[in-house]
Design an enzyme around this catalytic site. Structure first.
Site, short mmCIF file in Angstrom:
data_model
loop_
_atom_site.label_atom_id
_atom_site.label_comp_id
_atom_site.label_asym_id
_atom_site.label_seq_id
_atom_site.Cartn_x
_atom_site.Cartn_y
_atom_site.Cartn_z
N ASP A 64 0.87 -1.68 -0.19
CA ASP A 64 0.00 -0.38 0.07
C ASP A 64 1.21 0.82 -0.31
O ASP A 64 0.50 2.19 -0.63
CB ASP A 64 -1.11 0.16 1.62
CG ASP A 64 -2.05 -1.37 1.21
OD1 ASP A 64 -2.11 -2.47 -0.08
OD2 ASP A 64 -2.17 -2.20 2.21
C1 26A Z 1 -12.00 -7.51 1.22
N1 26A Z 1 -10.54 -7.55 2.38
C2 26A Z 1 -10.00 -8.78 2.52
C3 26A Z 1 -9.50 -5.74 2.55
C4 26A Z 1 -8.61 -6.15 3.21
C5 26A Z 1 -7.65 -5.20 3.24
N2 26A Z 1 -8.42 -4.13 2.79
C6 26A Z 1 -9.13 -3.70 2.30
N3 26A Z 1 -10.07 -5.33 1.49
N4 26A Z 1 -7.86 -7.54 3.76
C7 26A Z 1 -6.55 -6.72 4.08
N5 26A Z 1 -6.71 -4.81 4.14
C8 26A Z 1 -5.84 -4.52 4.74
O1 26A Z 1 -4.90 -4.55 4.16
C9 26A Z 1 -3.50 -3.99 4.51
C10 26A Z 1 -1.90 -4.38 4.57
O2 26A Z 1 -1.95 -4.87 3.36
C11 26A Z 1 -5.75 -4.17 5.93
O3 26A Z 1 -6.58 -3.50 6.65
C12 26A Z 1 -3.45 -4.10 5.79
O4 26A Z 1 -3.93 -2.32 6.88
#
Ligand code: 26A
EC number: 2.7.1.20
Length: 345
Positions: free
Chosen positions: A299
């Site tokens: 990110d």
């Molecule tokens: C729909 N899902 C599974 C998700 C996520 C996500 N953000 C949005 N949708 N699953 C994990 N994360 C975020 O990814 C970040 C790391 O790249 C986590 O909250 C974490 O901050």
């Protein structure tokens, strides 16, 4: 006032704990992955809350990118849309966004609580298990509210977390159509291997709007498998994505693959010349001892990269900014950025 960058995603609070492989095995989790939790995995969240290593940090992949881009850009540069509950967790997210000056325009749900992600850290790996909660309730109508649509009309760049394909592909298409029609920049991150695997159809519907596709090597691999590309060669995979149908033919599509410590790859499909431009960028070296955790590294890369584009930098420099910010973020707890602020030069 006009904010050049608009981001859309799932706002989540990260419950970050240290675990060992046995813990991951108990719940059938991989060492480096991101999944939506199944009912049998729900106890993970209570176990996080009672774990002494617990750290609560603002998460949600696109929100991390939005915070990182605003961290680098001048005041009033980035707006973030997503959906939360009316609760303490949402307050914590708003607070983190405020700390960098990110404008937050949440859709607020009265009957759902803010989404959460168990960020299970095992050495330099991170396994993410998410319960979307209120984030799953986002609707395109929120973007169409006159005060929000004004922000969208005033923006010049859009960044979408592929994770949001599990929530509202309609909202993504709405922004994609607007971007294509007005020749604005539209970037999409694949976010996780399960997106190309299980959300192939909505992904395929959105890719035609993309000017930039960003993902890591395992997401690229998952794309190749689900689209029967019959290759594991990253350059070949990037080429086939770059050449997919494009709605806005005034901009070439650029596909960017990060690969952890290995060089970042970019493939641009030059529409007019019908040829590819392939480049590789070694990552910024960082002593392993300086790594705190890798949650949010991708990110942060996207954040630095998008900030570079917004500043009007070329591809090489924008990728360099992405790598630089990723190296800063992995020296912090979770998807965070250092204070006092460091500036890219
Ligand atoms: C729909 N899902 C599974 C998700 C996520 C996500 N953000 C949005 N949708 N699953 C994990 N994360 C975020 O990814 C970040 C790391 O790249 C986590 O909250 C974490 O901050």
């Amino acid at each position: 006032m006009s904010f050049p960058l608009v981001c859309l995603g799932n706002p989540l609070l990260d419950m970050q704990i240290n675990v060992d492989k046995t813990y991951l095995d108990k719940y059938g989790l991989k060492e480096n992955d991101a999944i939506l939790v199944e009912p049998h995995q729900m106890p993970i969240f209570d176990e996080c809350l009672s774990n002494p290593s617990l750290k609560l940090v603002a998460g949600g992949a696109a929100q991390n990118t939005a915070r990182g881009a605003q961290y680098l850009l001048p005041k009033d540069s980035v707006v973030y849309f997503g959906s939360v509950g009316n609760d303490k967790y949402a307050e914590k997210l708003i607070e983190a966004n405020r700390s960098v000056g990110l404008r937050t325009e949440y859709m607020v749900q009265s009957d759902h609580s803010t989404g959460k992600c168990a960020a299970l850290i095992n050495g330099n790996n991170r396994s993410l298990a998410t319960d979307l909660g209120a984030a799953n309730e986002f609707k395109p109508e929120h973007l169409l509210k006159p005060e929000n649509w004004k922000l969208i009309e005033a923006a010049k760049f859009f960044y979408i977390g592929g994770f949001h394909l599990t929530v509202s592909p309609e909202a993504i298409k709405l922004l994609g159509e607007h971007a294509a029609k007005t020749n604005k920049v539209f970037a999409l991150n694949f976010s996780a291997p399960f997106i190309p695997q299980f959300f192939k159809d909505p992904l395929d519907q959105v890719i035609p709007y993309t000017d930039y596709v960003i993902c890591n090597e395992s997401e690229a691999d998952s794309y190749a498998k689900s689209h029967d590309l019959d290759t594991t060669d990253l350059k070949e995979i990037a080429k086939s994505i770059a050449k997919l149908t494009k709605v806005n033919t005034k901009r070439d599509r650029v596909v960017i693959f990060t690969q952890g410590l290995d060089p970042t790859l970019s493939v641009t499909y030059k529409i007019e010349k019908n040829e590819f431009e392939i480049k590789e960028y070694p990552v910024h070296p960082l002593e392993t001892s300086k790594i705190v955790d890798t949650n949010g590294a991708g990110d942060a890369f996207a954040a630095g990269f998008m900030a570079g584009l917004v500043e009007g930098n070329d591809l090489d420099q924008s990728i360099d900014m992405g790598q630089w910010l990723a190296a800063l973020s992995i020296q912090e707890v979770g998807p965070s950025y250092p204070f006092p602020k460091k500036s890219y030069k």
